[in-house]
Design an enzyme around this catalytic site. Structure first.
Site, PDB file in Angstrom:
ATOM      1  N   HIS A 106       0.824  -1.219   0.000  1.00  0.00           N
ATOM      2  CA  HIS A 106       0.000   0.000   0.000  1.00  0.00           C
ATOM      3  C   HIS A 106       0.856   1.265   0.000  1.00  0.00           C
ATOM      4  CE1 HIS A 106      -3.391  -2.647   1.254  1.00  0.00           C
ATOM      5  NE2 HIS A 106      -2.429  -3.240   1.935  1.00  0.00           N
ATOM      6  N   SER A 114      16.253  22.884 -13.988  1.00  0.00           N
ATOM      7  CA  SER A 114      15.152  23.807 -14.229  1.00  0.00           C
ATOM      8  C   SER A 114      15.733  25.127 -14.695  1.00  0.00           C
ATOM      9  CB  SER A 114      14.373  24.010 -12.926  1.00  0.00           C
ATOM     10  OG  SER A 114      13.642  25.220 -13.006  1.00  0.00           O
ATOM     11  N   LYS A 141      17.212  22.519  -8.666  1.00  0.00           N
ATOM     12  CA  LYS A 141      16.507  21.319  -9.106  1.00  0.00           C
ATOM     13  C   LYS A 141      17.310  20.384  -9.986  1.00  0.00           C
ATOM     14  CE  LYS A 141      12.272  20.896  -9.510  1.00  0.00           C
ATOM     15  NZ  LYS A 141      10.989  20.846 -10.190  1.00  0.00           N
ATOM     16  N   GLU A 183      10.473  10.122 -16.234  1.00  0.00           N
ATOM     17  CA  GLU A 183       9.131  10.663 -16.487  1.00  0.00           C
ATOM     18  C   GLU A 183       8.714  10.421 -17.929  1.00  0.00           C
ATOM     19  OE1 GLU A 183       8.553  14.694 -14.301  1.00  0.00           O
ATOM     20  OE2 GLU A 183      10.686  14.437 -14.626  1.00  0.00           O
ATOM     21  N   LYS A 235       0.312  -1.240 -39.200  1.00  0.00           N
ATOM     22  CA  LYS A 235       1.764  -1.016 -39.218  1.00  0.00           C
ATOM     23  C   LYS A 235       2.228   0.137 -38.346  1.00  0.00           C
ATOM     24  CE  LYS A 235       1.815  -3.184 -43.548  1.00  0.00           C
ATOM     25  NZ  LYS A 235       0.332  -3.161 -43.504  1.00  0.00           N
TER      26      LYS A 235
END
Ligand code: ARG
Length: 461
Positions: A158, A279, A285, A292, A327
């Site tokens: 979890h 960034s 950063k 991602e 295709k």
């Protein structure tokens, strides 16, 4: 101009320009040229074997096709969209090179069996590339696992810290996924490497073809059994798209973990500069862009699978032009899967995992609570009661701002008389790992056994 078309005999008027643009496939199916030429060469050789062409004619066709391939490979070939597809472009160039003999090549063959053969050869080549790349990914994961057999991190359920595991165990779970993917590819190949040539348009042919000889010539394992199925079956493409989707799902899960782990609040991993970006406004950063993008690209691969499933679901027998839509989803998927695997194989060695951060989270999270419950259960306390006692001890430790392992024996005995000095042995985090001796668990023997099996697999494929 109707007479320009190879199939134009019965047509009085020219094809609309819009129709040509709408229906052409050569702008993407040119990528099948290698298989198209290989397939045609096999077809010509077998036509000669069957007494249809003389050996000299077959030889001239084979050599003419070699010439076409050289032109394509050197970039000299001019693809003509008014000629619809790769098959007509290749055949028409062949006829320019060797003269009217080129027109004999299409005897006992239709574009319907030809296109499937070409596509099968292409998919099979690409699946083998995926399998090679998967092997590189598995090796990269195994190498990191090897180095982190003692690195303890919180195993989650979890997404909540559950029990300590070693990082090697976590990474080896991904090795299992990728090895299954490779197995799935082997299975796909069995149904992909089947020759449809000789099915002709849909019903077979009056010419004495020899489908087995064509398959043998091409090194394919099987031959179609039913000509109608042969020209309309695209299951092999679906299976390839599904397999690609599963590969991407696995990559994406790992990317998601890296993205979380790289967040400074976790700090479990440092990203390689080579696969991160900064960034333009926030100098502090370092973004996990490669992960991602991979997570993002997964969606388009799932989309391709959906798209082909949808194309196929309403098609009456046999060949329908809708099938031309098989295709692009594959080409796109192939590009995505192959580049994603290559990126993962190259990026993985650059991840620097941070054992101290992982360990600190384990200690803060009472991840040895199950050990205490198991300890009490082993002393005869019913597990439900043991669970309860442990919960109370955790609440106490939390309030006192320390881990279970830092409680004194007196503190423990407020919760149960069954707790003795030996409790500290089981609460030790390294012991938690060491004592998990069950097969396939996170204990050292299992982990080194898994590593050995993965290494053996790498040798065998
Ligand atoms: N471009 C076509 C395809 O991909 C080739 C086969 C055309 N066959 C035909 N009967 N028009 O399906």
């Amino acid at each position: 101009m109707a007479e320009k078309k190879m199939w134009g005999g019965r047509f009085a008027e020219a094809t609309a320009t819009l129709m040509e643009e709408y229906s052409e496939s050569v702008s993407f199916d040119w990528q099948l040229f290698a298989g198209d030429i290989r397939g045609s060469q096999a077809h010509a050789r077998v036509l000669a074997k069957q007494g249809f062409l003389t050996e000299d004619e077959a030889q001239a066709i084979v050599e003419g096709l070699d010439k076409v391939r050289e032109e394509v490979e050197s970039g000299d070939f001019e693809w003509d969209t008014s000629m619809e597809d790769v098959h007509m472009n290749v055949e028409s160039r062949l006829t320019e090179i060797i003269g009217p003999l080129g027109g004999k090549l299409h005897t006992a063959r239709s574009r319907n069996d030809q296109v499937v053969l070409d596509f099968r050869l292409h998919v099979s080549t690409r699946l083998r590339v995926w399998r090679d790349l998967l092997r590189q990914v598995v090796r990269a994961f195994a190498d990191q696992a090897e180095a982190h057999q003692k690195t303890i991190l919180p195993g989650c359920t979890h997404f909540q810290p559950a029990q300590p595991v070693v990082l090697a165990h976590h990474l080896l779970a991904y090795c299992q996924m990728f090895m299954r993917d490779a197995e799935r590819i082997d299975d796909c190949l069995k149904r992909t490497e089947v020759s449809p040539l000789g099915a002709a348009a849909l019903a077979g042919t009056t010419h004495p073809v020899n489908p087995q000889a064509v398959a043998d010539d091409l090194g394919l394992d099987g031959v179609f059994a039913n000509s109608m199925d042969a020209v309309s079956d695209r299951d092999f493409v679906l299976e390839a798209l599904f397999t690609g989707s599963v590969v991407m799902a696995h990559l994406s899960r790992f990317c998601e973990e890296i993205i979380i782990w790289a967040n400074p609040n976790f700090g479990f991993v440092k990203l390689p500069d080579a696969y991160s970006t900064g960034s333009s406004i926030m100098p502090q950063k370092k973004n996990p862009d490669a992960c991602e993008i991979m997570r993002g690209k997964t969606g388009r691969v799932f989309g391709s699978l959906m798209s082909l499933l949808t194309v196929l679901k309403g098609l009456p027998m046999t060949y329908n032009r809708d099938l031309q839509e098989d295709k692009e989803p594959f080409f796109d998927t192939d590009r995505t899967v192959a580049t994603s695997l290559a990126v993962m194989a190259d990026m993985m060695p650059g991840f620097v995992f941070v054992p101290e951060r992982m360990r600190a989270t384990v200690e803060k999270g009472f991840l040895n609570a199950t050990e205490l419950a198991d300890y009490l259960a082993a002393k005869g306390v019913p597990f439900r009661e043991a669970h309860h006692i442990t919960g109370a001890a955790v609440a106490h430790a939390e309030k006192a701002g320390k881990g279970l392992e830092a409680l004194t024996l007196d503190e423990f005995r407020q919760f149960s008389d069954n707790i003795a000095e030996d409790v500290f042995d089981v609460l030790d985090y390294d012991a938690c790992i060491r004592r998990r001796t069950s097969p396939g668990g996170t204990g050292p023997e299992s982990v080194s056994g898994q590593l050995g099996a993965v290494r053996a697999w790498l040798q065998s494929v």
